[in-house]
Design a protein around this motif. Structure first.
Motif, PDB file in Angstrom:
ATOM      1  N   SER A  42     -14.838   4.220 -41.673  1.00  0.00           N
ATOM      2  CA  SER A  42     -15.660   5.107 -40.750  1.00  0.00           C
ATOM      3  C   SER A  42     -15.851   4.161 -39.404  1.00  0.00           C
ATOM      4  O   SER A  42     -15.779   5.070 -38.045  1.00  0.00           O
ATOM      5  N   CYS A  43     -15.872   3.092 -39.253  1.00  0.00           N
ATOM      6  CA  CYS A  43     -16.225   2.333 -37.994  1.00  0.00           C
ATOM      7  C   CYS A  43     -14.898   2.333 -37.246  1.00  0.00           C
ATOM      8  O   CYS A  43     -14.678   2.635 -35.979  1.00  0.00           O
ATOM      9  N   LEU A  44     -13.554   2.156 -37.917  1.00  0.00           N
ATOM     10  CA  LEU A  44     -12.615   2.265 -37.188  1.00  0.00           C
ATOM     11  C   LEU A  44     -12.308   3.723 -36.650  1.00  0.00           C
ATOM     12  O   LEU A  44     -11.683   3.796 -35.560  1.00  0.00           O
ATOM     13  N   LEU A  45     -12.676   4.579 -37.560  1.00  0.00           N
ATOM     14  CA  LEU A  45     -12.581   6.187 -37.148  1.00  0.00           C
ATOM     15  C   LEU A  45     -13.380   6.500 -35.925  1.00  0.00           C
ATOM     16  O   LEU A  45     -12.802   7.004 -34.893  1.00  0.00           O
ATOM     17  N   PHE A  46     -14.442   5.824 -35.727  1.00  0.00           N
ATOM     18  CA  PHE A  46     -15.555   6.247 -34.819  1.00  0.00           C
ATOM     19  C   PHE A  46     -15.112   5.282 -33.446  1.00  0.00           C
ATOM     20  O   PHE A  46     -14.963   5.893 -32.262  1.00  0.00           O
ATOM     21  N   LEU A  47     -14.324   4.113 -33.482  1.00  0.00           N
ATOM     22  CA  LEU A  47     -13.750   3.437 -32.477  1.00  0.00           C
ATOM     23  C   LEU A  47     -12.679   4.134 -31.947  1.00  0.00           C
ATOM     24  O   LEU A  47     -12.683   4.197 -30.701  1.00  0.00           O
ATOM     25  N   GLY A  48     -11.748   4.434 -32.642  1.00  0.00           N
ATOM     26  CA  GLY A  48     -10.350   5.230 -32.119  1.00  0.00           C
ATOM     27  C   GLY A  48     -10.809   6.694 -31.479  1.00  0.00           C
ATOM     28  O   GLY A  48     -10.436   6.934 -30.490  1.00  0.00           O
ATOM     29  N   GLN A  49     -12.075   7.241 -32.023  1.00  0.00           N
ATOM     30  CA  GLN A  49     -12.537   8.531 -31.145  1.00  0.00           C
ATOM     31  C   GLN A  49     -12.988   8.056 -29.928  1.00  0.00           C
ATOM     32  O   GLN A  49     -13.161   9.024 -28.830  1.00  0.00           O
ATOM     33  N   LEU A  50     -13.912   7.146 -29.894  1.00  0.00           N
ATOM     34  CA  LEU A  50     -14.456   6.782 -28.674  1.00  0.00           C
ATOM     35  C   LEU A  50     -13.695   6.251 -27.855  1.00  0.00           C
ATOM     36  O   LEU A  50     -13.814   6.689 -26.304  1.00  0.00           O
ATOM     37  N   LEU A  51     -12.711   5.512 -27.935  1.00  0.00           N
ATOM     38  CA  LEU A  51     -11.464   4.795 -27.007  1.00  0.00           C
ATOM     39  C   LEU A  51     -10.538   5.731 -26.599  1.00  0.00           C
ATOM     40  O   LEU A  51     -10.213   6.077 -25.514  1.00  0.00           O
ATOM     41  N   PHE A  52      -9.716   6.582 -27.868  1.00  0.00           N
ATOM     42  CA  PHE A  52      -8.615   7.142 -27.419  1.00  0.00           C
ATOM     43  C   PHE A  52      -8.977   8.870 -27.867  1.00  0.00           C
ATOM     44  O   PHE A  52      -7.884   9.490 -27.790  1.00  0.00           O
ATOM     45  N   ASN A  53      -9.872   9.095 -28.268  1.00  0.00           N
ATOM     46  CA  ASN A  53     -10.179  10.626 -28.656  1.00  0.00           C
ATOM     47  C   ASN A  53      -9.376  11.038 -29.651  1.00  0.00           C
ATOM     48  O   ASN A  53      -9.061  12.096 -30.001  1.00  0.00           O
ATOM     49  N   ALA A  54      -9.065  10.078 -30.643  1.00  0.00           N
ATOM     50  CA  ALA A  54      -8.148  10.343 -31.653  1.00  0.00           C
ATOM     51  C   ALA A  54      -8.204   9.313 -32.754  1.00  0.00           C
ATOM     52  O   ALA A  54      -8.610   8.150 -32.304  1.00  0.00           O
ATOM     53  N   ASN A  55      -7.770   9.589 -34.188  1.00  0.00           N
ATOM     54  CA  ASN A  55      -8.166   8.692 -35.304  1.00  0.00           C
ATOM     55  C   ASN A  55      -6.609   7.992 -35.122  1.00  0.00           C
ATOM     56  O   ASN A  55      -5.728   8.290 -35.994  1.00  0.00           O
ATOM     57  N   ASN A  56      -6.467   6.958 -34.582  1.00  0.00           N
ATOM     58  CA  ASN A  56      -5.132   6.237 -34.239  1.00  0.00           C
ATOM     59  C   ASN A  56      -5.466   4.765 -34.410  1.00  0.00           C
ATOM     60  O   ASN A  56      -4.587   3.953 -34.422  1.00  0.00           O
ATOM     61  N   ILE A  57      -6.701   4.321 -35.130  1.00  0.00           N
ATOM     62  CA  ILE A  57      -6.898   2.880 -35.507  1.00  0.00           C
ATOM     63  C   ILE A  57      -6.977   2.628 -36.790  1.00  0.00           C
ATOM     64  O   ILE A  57      -6.254   1.733 -37.494  1.00  0.00           O
ATOM     65  N   ALA A  58      -7.902   3.748 -37.322  1.00  0.00           N
ATOM     66  CA  ALA A  58      -8.003   3.344 -38.791  1.00  0.00           C
ATOM     67  C   ALA A  58      -6.892   3.834 -39.715  1.00  0.00           C
ATOM     68  O   ALA A  58      -6.732   2.885 -40.870  1.00  0.00           O
ATOM     69  N   PRO A  59      -5.956   4.393 -39.568  1.00  0.00           N
ATOM     70  CA  PRO A  59      -4.669   4.734 -39.970  1.00  0.00           C
ATOM     71  C   PRO A  59      -4.173   3.397 -40.558  1.00  0.00           C
ATOM     72  O   PRO A  59      -3.309   3.081 -41.485  1.00  0.00           O
ATOM     73  N   TRP A  60      -3.957   2.385 -39.623  1.00  0.00           N
ATOM     74  CA  TRP A  60      -3.302   1.069 -39.695  1.00  0.00           C
ATOM     75  C   TRP A  60      -3.965   0.270 -40.864  1.00  0.00           C
ATOM     76  O   TRP A  60      -3.416  -0.512 -41.277  1.00  0.00           O
ATOM     77  N   SER A  61      -5.198   0.389 -40.912  1.00  0.00           N
ATOM     78  CA  SER A  61      -6.041  -0.335 -41.806  1.00  0.00           C
ATOM     79  C   SER A  61      -5.374   0.085 -43.612  1.00  0.00           C
ATOM     80  O   SER A  61      -5.641  -0.624 -44.319  1.00  0.00           O
ATOM     81  N   SER A  62      -4.881   1.477 -43.333  1.00  0.00           N
ATOM     82  CA  SER A  62      -4.628   1.734 -44.788  1.00  0.00           C
ATOM     83  C   SER A  62      -3.002   1.660 -45.236  1.00  0.00           C
ATOM     84  O   SER A  62      -2.685   2.092 -46.306  1.00  0.00           O
ATOM     85  N   VAL A  63      -2.315   1.018 -44.394  1.00  0.00           N
ATOM     86  CA  VAL A  63      -0.993   0.720 -44.616  1.00  0.00           C
ATOM     87  C   VAL A  63      -0.730  -0.081 -45.986  1.00  0.00           C
ATOM     88  O   VAL A  63       0.091  -0.093 -46.910  1.00  0.00           O
ATOM     89  N   GLY A  64      -1.609  -1.250 -46.038  1.00  0.00           N
ATOM     90  CA  GLY A  64      -1.580  -2.174 -47.204  1.00  0.00           C
ATOM     91  C   GLY A  64      -1.858  -1.358 -48.321  1.00  0.00           C
ATOM     92  O   GLY A  64      -1.324  -1.805 -49.498  1.00  0.00           O
ATOM     93  N   SER A  65      -2.722  -0.550 -48.563  1.00  0.00           N
ATOM     94  CA  SER A  65      -3.086   0.267 -49.788  1.00  0.00           C
ATOM     95  C   SER A  65      -1.870   1.057 -50.208  1.00  0.00           C
ATOM     96  O   SER A  65      -1.695   1.066 -51.762  1.00  0.00           O
ATOM     97  N   ARG A  66      -1.211   1.543 -49.247  1.00  0.00           N
ATOM     98  CA  ARG A  66       0.054   2.470 -49.832  1.00  0.00           C
ATOM     99  C   ARG A  66       1.168   1.366 -50.400  1.00  0.00           C
ATOM    100  O   ARG A  66       1.665   1.683 -51.263  1.00  0.00           O
ATOM    101  N   ILE A  67       1.385   0.085 -49.613  1.00  0.00           N
ATOM    102  CA  ILE A  67       2.372  -0.427 -50.062  1.00  0.00           C
ATOM    103  C   ILE A  67       2.069  -1.170 -51.539  1.00  0.00           C
ATOM    104  O   ILE A  67       2.733  -1.249 -52.510  1.00  0.00           O
ATOM    105  N   ALA A  68       0.534  -1.535 -51.669  1.00  0.00           N
ATOM    106  CA  ALA A  68       0.102  -2.118 -53.037  1.00  0.00           C
ATOM    107  C   ALA A  68       0.391  -1.052 -54.013  1.00  0.00           C
ATOM    108  O   ALA A  68       0.800  -1.373 -55.124  1.00  0.00           O
TER     109      ALA A  68
END
Length: 229
Positions: free
Chosen positions: A121-147
């Motif tokens: 949620s924090c990364l989602l809010f930060l992406g919306q605040l800076l870029f007006n899009a959810n483009n920061i939080a998705p990078w944190s979920s890459v490791g879960s898909r690989i695992a």
């Protein structure tokens, strides 16, 4: 020496001769000599018959396909339809909740859902605040898909994204699949589909950590009580 004593002595001598025969002091006359093969089998203890064939050890197991495709938002219409519909709604409306639920099933520990949901949620809010899009939080979920893919030996999308080829055990193939996982989550348009696919896969393979089977507890009847004078 009377006749009874002579009979007893003869029986004892016959029994002693029989004992000597069993102990090997006297070999039977019709015994066949041991051959060289019999001596080898006796010494080495090898089994009689053909040598058993050896099995291949260390052969990589081919990966299994995902239960649902990347764009099968409503699943396959099986008994998991209600769960797939819930995952689809969460992926579109509240990806932070779906990500926390996925991590809770992948890493069943205490406070996993709250910590990962708050982090997303924090990364989602930060992406919306800076870029007006959810483009920061998705990078944190890459490791879960690989695992998740490595835990259940699932097929990667490297051959579809970059045309990677090779056996499943090659490091180049695994590296290519990991890069493709980063590419799928990195594109904010594909990120909700990837989260939903991971959620459907986890719900088909694992139970919720809070699930507790219902136990029937039987209580013994109270003991009889009596009043004393």
């Amino acid at each position: 020496m009377d006749r009874e004593q002579e009979q007893t002595l003869a029986e004892q001598e016959a029994l002693l001769a029989e004992c000597k025969l069993y102990q090997g002091e006297k070999e039977p006359e019709n015994k066949e000599p041991l051959t060289q093969t019999d001596e080898d089998e006796t010494v080495t203890g090898l089994p009689v018959g053909p040598t058993p064939t050896s099995t291949d050890v260390g052969v990589p197991v081919p990966p299994t396909p995902w239960s649902t495709g990347l764009f099968q938002c409503f699943g396959t219409g099986d008994e998991h339809f209600s769960s797939d519909l819930e995952v689809c709604v969460l992926g579109a409306a509240a990806p932070c909740v779906l990500y926390g639920s996925n991590m809770e099933r992948l890493y069943p520990h205490s406070r996993v859902f709250a910590d990962r949901c708050l982090h997303y949620s924090c990364l989602l809010f930060l992406g919306q605040l800076l870029f007006n899009a959810n483009n920061i939080a998705p990078w944190s979920s890459v490791g879960s898909r690989i695992a998740l893919r490595r835990k259940y030996n699932l097929e990667g999308y490297g051959q579809y994204c970059f045309g990677c080829s090779g056996t499943p055990g090659e490091e180049s193939r695994e590296r290519c699949d990991s890069i493709c996982d980063m590419f799928i989550h990195g594109l904010f348009c594909l990120h909700p589909f990837a989260l939903a696919q991971e959620g459907r896969e986890l719900r088909r393979r694992t139970l919720h950590p809070a699930f507790q089977p219902y136990l029937v507890v039987t209580m013994a009847p109270p003991m009889e009580q009596s009043m004393s004078s």
